[in-house]
Scaffold this motif. Structure first.
Motif, PDB file in Angstrom:
ATOM      1  N   ILE A  56      19.803  40.709 -22.394  1.00 49.27           N
ATOM      2  CA  ILE A  56      21.001  40.074 -22.940  1.00 49.27           C
ATOM      3  C   ILE A  56      22.125  40.133 -21.904  1.00 49.27           C
ATOM      4  O   ILE A  56      22.444  41.209 -21.392  1.00 49.27           O
ATOM      5  CB  ILE A  56      21.451  40.792 -24.224  1.00 49.27           C
ATOM      6  CG1 ILE A  56      20.286  40.917 -25.219  1.00 49.27           C
ATOM      7  CG2 ILE A  56      22.636  40.085 -24.854  1.00 49.27           C
ATOM      8  CD1 ILE A  56      19.724  39.592 -25.669  1.00 49.27           C
ATOM      9  N   PRO A  57      22.769  38.999 -21.591  1.00 50.73           N
ATOM     10  CA  PRO A  57      23.860  39.012 -20.611  1.00 50.73           C
ATOM     11  C   PRO A  57      25.150  39.550 -21.219  1.00 50.73           C
ATOM     12  O   PRO A  57      25.272  39.717 -22.433  1.00 50.73           O
ATOM     13  CB  PRO A  57      24.000  37.532 -20.232  1.00 50.73           C
ATOM     14  CG  PRO A  57      23.591  36.809 -21.479  1.00 50.73           C
ATOM     15  CD  PRO A  57      22.480  37.629 -22.082  1.00 50.73           C
ATOM     16  N   LEU A  58      26.134  39.792 -20.365  1.00 52.03           N
ATOM     17  CA  LEU A  58      27.452  40.218 -20.828  1.00 52.03           C
ATOM     18  C   LEU A  58      28.128  39.121 -21.644  1.00 52.03           C
ATOM     19  O   LEU A  58      27.876  37.932 -21.428  1.00 52.03           O
ATOM     20  CB  LEU A  58      28.338  40.575 -19.639  1.00 52.03           C
ATOM     21  CG  LEU A  58      27.911  41.764 -18.779  1.00 52.03           C
ATOM     22  CD1 LEU A  58      28.910  41.955 -17.644  1.00 52.03           C
ATOM     23  CD2 LEU A  58      27.773  43.035 -19.603  1.00 52.03           C
ATOM     24  N   LEU A  59      28.992  39.547 -22.565  1.00 49.73           N
ATOM     25  CA  LEU A  59      29.798  38.616 -23.346  1.00 49.73           C
ATOM     26  C   LEU A  59      31.099  38.385 -22.579  1.00 49.73           C
ATOM     27  O   LEU A  59      31.992  39.235 -22.561  1.00 49.73           O
ATOM     28  CB  LEU A  59      30.088  39.197 -24.728  1.00 49.73           C
ATOM     29  CG  LEU A  59      30.959  38.349 -25.655  1.00 49.73           C
ATOM     30  CD1 LEU A  59      30.284  37.014 -25.957  1.00 49.73           C
ATOM     31  CD2 LEU A  59      31.254  39.109 -26.948  1.00 49.73           C
TER      32      LEU A  59
ATOM     33  N   TYR B 196      12.440  46.896 -33.731  1.00 52.15           N
ATOM     34  CA  TYR B 196      13.823  46.957 -34.195  1.00 52.15           C
ATOM     35  C   TYR B 196      14.779  46.167 -33.304  1.00 52.15           C
ATOM     36  O   TYR B 196      15.954  46.000 -33.664  1.00 52.15           O
ATOM     37  CB  TYR B 196      14.299  48.414 -34.259  1.00 52.15           C
ATOM     38  CG  TYR B 196      13.509  49.263 -35.231  1.00 52.15           C
ATOM     39  CD1 TYR B 196      12.875  48.703 -36.343  1.00 52.15           C
ATOM     40  CD2 TYR B 196      13.387  50.640 -35.048  1.00 52.15           C
ATOM     41  CE1 TYR B 196      12.146  49.485 -37.234  1.00 52.15           C
ATOM     42  CE2 TYR B 196      12.669  51.428 -35.940  1.00 52.15           C
ATOM     43  CZ  TYR B 196      12.046  50.848 -37.020  1.00 52.15           C
ATOM     44  OH  TYR B 196      11.338  51.632 -37.886  1.00 52.15           O
ATOM     45  N   GLU B 197      14.331  45.688 -32.170  1.00 47.91           N
ATOM     46  CA  GLU B 197      15.230  44.969 -31.268  1.00 47.91           C
ATOM     47  C   GLU B 197      15.701  43.667 -31.917  1.00 47.91           C
ATOM     48  O   GLU B 197      14.933  42.953 -32.564  1.00 47.91           O
ATOM     49  CB  GLU B 197      14.543  44.703 -29.926  1.00 47.91           C
ATOM     50  CG  GLU B 197      14.289  45.993 -29.164  1.00 47.91           C
ATOM     51  CD  GLU B 197      13.985  45.786 -27.689  1.00 47.91           C
ATOM     52  OE1 GLU B 197      13.998  44.641 -27.215  1.00 47.91           O
ATOM     53  OE2 GLU B 197      13.716  46.801 -27.015  1.00 47.91           O
ATOM     54  N   GLY B 198      16.975  43.394 -31.764  1.00 49.68           N
ATOM     55  CA  GLY B 198      17.583  42.213 -32.346  1.00 49.68           C
ATOM     56  C   GLY B 198      18.032  42.396 -33.780  1.00 49.68           C
ATOM     57  O   GLY B 198      18.625  41.487 -34.368  1.00 49.68           O
ATOM     58  N   ARG B 199      17.790  43.576 -34.350  1.00 51.54           N
ATOM     59  CA  ARG B 199      18.149  43.821 -35.743  1.00 51.54           C
ATOM     60  C   ARG B 199      19.273  44.844 -35.831  1.00 51.54           C
ATOM     61  O   ARG B 199      19.547  45.588 -34.888  1.00 51.54           O
ATOM     62  CB  ARG B 199      16.912  44.287 -36.514  1.00 51.54           C
ATOM     63  CG  ARG B 199      15.749  43.299 -36.406  1.00 51.54           C
ATOM     64  CD  ARG B 199      14.549  43.728 -37.199  1.00 51.54           C
ATOM     65  NE  ARG B 199      14.784  43.593 -38.648  1.00 51.54           N
ATOM     66  CZ  ARG B 199      13.881  43.926 -39.563  1.00 51.54           C
ATOM     67  NH1 ARG B 199      12.690  44.399 -39.198  1.00 51.54           N
ATOM     68  NH2 ARG B 199      14.150  43.766 -40.852  1.00 51.54           N
TER      69      ARG B 199
ATOM     70  N   GLN C  71      30.875  50.902 -24.112  1.00 54.84           N
ATOM     71  CA  GLN C  71      30.567  49.974 -23.035  1.00 54.84           C
ATOM     72  C   GLN C  71      31.551  50.182 -21.877  1.00 54.84           C
ATOM     73  O   GLN C  71      32.738  50.440 -22.093  1.00 54.84           O
ATOM     74  CB  GLN C  71      30.651  48.525 -23.526  1.00 54.84           C
ATOM     75  CG  GLN C  71      29.498  48.109 -24.416  1.00 54.84           C
ATOM     76  CD  GLN C  71      29.684  48.556 -25.849  1.00 54.84           C
ATOM     77  OE1 GLN C  71      30.809  48.560 -26.363  1.00 54.84           O
ATOM     78  NE2 GLN C  71      28.613  48.924 -26.515  1.00 54.84           N
ATOM     79  N   ALA C  72      31.030  50.080 -20.650  1.00 54.47           N
ATOM     80  CA  ALA C  72      31.812  50.283 -19.425  1.00 54.47           C
ATOM     81  C   ALA C  72      32.433  51.682 -19.385  1.00 54.47           C
ATOM     82  O   ALA C  72      33.530  51.874 -18.856  1.00 54.47           O
ATOM     83  CB  ALA C  72      32.866  49.202 -19.254  1.00 54.47           C
TER      84      ALA C  72
ATOM     85  N   TRP D 262      25.367  41.175 -28.494  1.00 55.51           N
ATOM     86  CA  TRP D 262      24.601  42.042 -29.391  1.00 55.51           C
ATOM     87  C   TRP D 262      25.284  43.387 -29.596  1.00 55.51           C
ATOM     88  O   TRP D 262      25.151  43.989 -30.656  1.00 55.51           O
ATOM     89  CB  TRP D 262      23.174  42.214 -28.870  1.00 55.51           C
ATOM     90  CG  TRP D 262      22.289  41.061 -29.238  1.00 55.51           C
ATOM     91  CD1 TRP D 262      22.681  39.810 -29.622  1.00 55.51           C
ATOM     92  CD2 TRP D 262      20.861  41.063 -29.267  1.00 55.51           C
ATOM     93  NE1 TRP D 262      21.589  39.028 -29.884  1.00 55.51           N
ATOM     94  CE2 TRP D 262      20.448  39.768 -29.668  1.00 55.51           C
ATOM     95  CE3 TRP D 262      19.888  42.001 -28.969  1.00 55.51           C
ATOM     96  CZ2 TRP D 262      19.110  39.409 -29.795  1.00 55.51           C
ATOM     97  CZ3 TRP D 262      18.544  41.651 -29.093  1.00 55.51           C
ATOM     98  CH2 TRP D 262      18.167  40.359 -29.512  1.00 55.51           C
ATOM     99  N   ASN D 263      26.021  43.878 -28.594  1.00 52.19           N
ATOM    100  CA  ASN D 263      26.838  45.070 -28.828  1.00 52.19           C
ATOM    101  C   ASN D 263      27.847  44.793 -29.934  1.00 52.19           C
ATOM    102  O   ASN D 263      28.022  45.603 -30.849  1.00 52.19           O
ATOM    103  CB  ASN D 263      27.601  45.462 -27.561  1.00 52.19           C
ATOM    104  CG  ASN D 263      26.743  46.062 -26.477  1.00 52.19           C
ATOM    105  OD1 ASN D 263      26.996  45.838 -25.297  1.00 52.19           O
ATOM    106  ND2 ASN D 263      25.720  46.827 -26.844  1.00 52.19           N
ATOM    107  N   ARG D 264      28.523  43.681 -29.837  1.00 52.83           N
ATOM    108  CA  ARG D 264      29.545  43.342 -30.828  1.00 52.83           C
ATOM    109  C   ARG D 264      28.939  43.181 -32.220  1.00 52.83           C
ATOM    110  O   ARG D 264      29.554  43.559 -33.220  1.00 52.83           O
ATOM    111  CB  ARG D 264      30.271  42.069 -30.394  1.00 52.83           C
ATOM    112  CG  ARG D 264      31.306  41.586 -31.399  1.00 52.83           C
ATOM    113  CD  ARG D 264      32.349  40.731 -30.749  1.00 52.83           C
ATOM    114  NE  ARG D 264      33.233  41.519 -29.884  1.00 52.83           N
ATOM    115  CZ  ARG D 264      34.158  40.993 -29.088  1.00 52.83           C
ATOM    116  NH1 ARG D 264      34.310  39.674 -29.022  1.00 52.83           N
ATOM    117  NH2 ARG D 264      34.927  41.765 -28.353  1.00 52.83           N
ATOM    118  N   GLN D 265      27.739  42.630 -32.287  1.00 50.75           N
ATOM    119  CA  GLN D 265      27.060  42.429 -33.573  1.00 50.75           C
ATOM    120  C   GLN D 265      26.310  43.679 -34.021  1.00 50.75           C
ATOM    121  O   GLN D 265      25.700  43.687 -35.088  1.00 50.75           O
ATOM    122  CB  GLN D 265      26.089  41.255 -33.460  1.00 50.75           C
ATOM    123  CG  GLN D 265      26.773  39.930 -33.167  1.00 50.75           C
ATOM    124  CD  GLN D 265      25.802  38.877 -32.661  1.00 50.75           C
ATOM    125  OE1 GLN D 265      24.576  39.069 -32.657  1.00 50.75           O
ATOM    126  NE2 GLN D 265      26.342  37.751 -32.216  1.00 50.75           N
TER     127      GLN D 265
END
Length: 212
Positions: free
Chosen positions: A31-34, A95-98, A181-182, A19-22
């Motif tokens: 949401i887990p890590l990618l 707004y979550e997921g959007r 991130q990180a 979701w960060n990437r998107q």
């Protein structure tokens, strides 16, 4: 005078998720890590922390923060972490997921953006409510540091948490408080006139430009 009058507080953001990437609002969604895409940035952070010891370790109880802490602490003798829901990301409600592109034409969304998060999104959490729970966590962590003579504290949390702490300790503008991130911040705190105050802050890990 308190038992400890100076300490370092290091707060870092979790690693990359899908979701960060998107560019989707995650908030309270677990949401887990990618993987393995999240690993390079976490490895860089792990290397930065390689020679650092902590007297106390905390983390948001959401999976992405648990996974990040596990990666950072593997093979190290850090204290048993305290997982705390007060370190969760802002609840973005409806707004979550959007994404921004999906929401940008909604009047309510524009009003929320213009308020710099001070108003709550539909079915979500206001910045004031977030600050209240963060302040409660911080007061407890600092009280423990005083009682147990902690010198260095680590917390793995979320971008919104770090943004609010930066507003508190660095008085930066809302839009200037974001971290990747990180990545995160290290605050040097000093106890003065009955309260903890920030004497200086720095980026974690150190930007490549600063080390070249």
């Amino acid at each position: 005078m308190v038992a400890v009058d100076r300490l370092e507080l290091v707060v870092v953001r979790h690693g990359l998720t899908a979701w960060n990437r998107q560019r989707r609002y995650q908030g309270r969604r677990d949401i887990p890590l990618l993987m393995p895409d999240a690993v390079p940035a976490m490895d860089r952070l792990r290397h930065h922390l390689a020679d650092q010891d902590f007297d106390a370790v905390y983390a948001s109880d959401l999976t992405r923060c648990r996974q990040t802490l596990a990666h950072l602490s593997e093979g190290r003798t850090w204290p048993v972490p305290g997982f705390d829901a007060r370190l969760r990301e802002l609840d973005f409600g409806a707004y979550e997921g959007r994404t921004y592109d999906e929401l940008k034409d909604l009047a309510g969304y524009r009003a929320w953006i213009d308020s710099q998060g001070e108003s709550a999104p539909p079915d979500g959490e206001s910045a004031a409510a977030m600050r209240e729970r963060l302040s409660a966590w911080l007061a407890e962590a600092l009280a423990t540091a005083e009682a147990e003579r902690h010198r260095r504290i680590l917390a793995v949390a979320h971008g919104g948490v770090i943004r609010e702490l930066r507003r508190r300790f660095e008085t930066v503008d809302f839009w200037e408080g974001s971290v990747g991130q990180a990545e995160g911040r290290c605050w040097s705190l000093a106890y003065s006139e009955g309260e903890w105050q920030c004497s200086c802050s720095s980026a974690v890990p150190t930007p490549a430009s600063a080390t070249s």
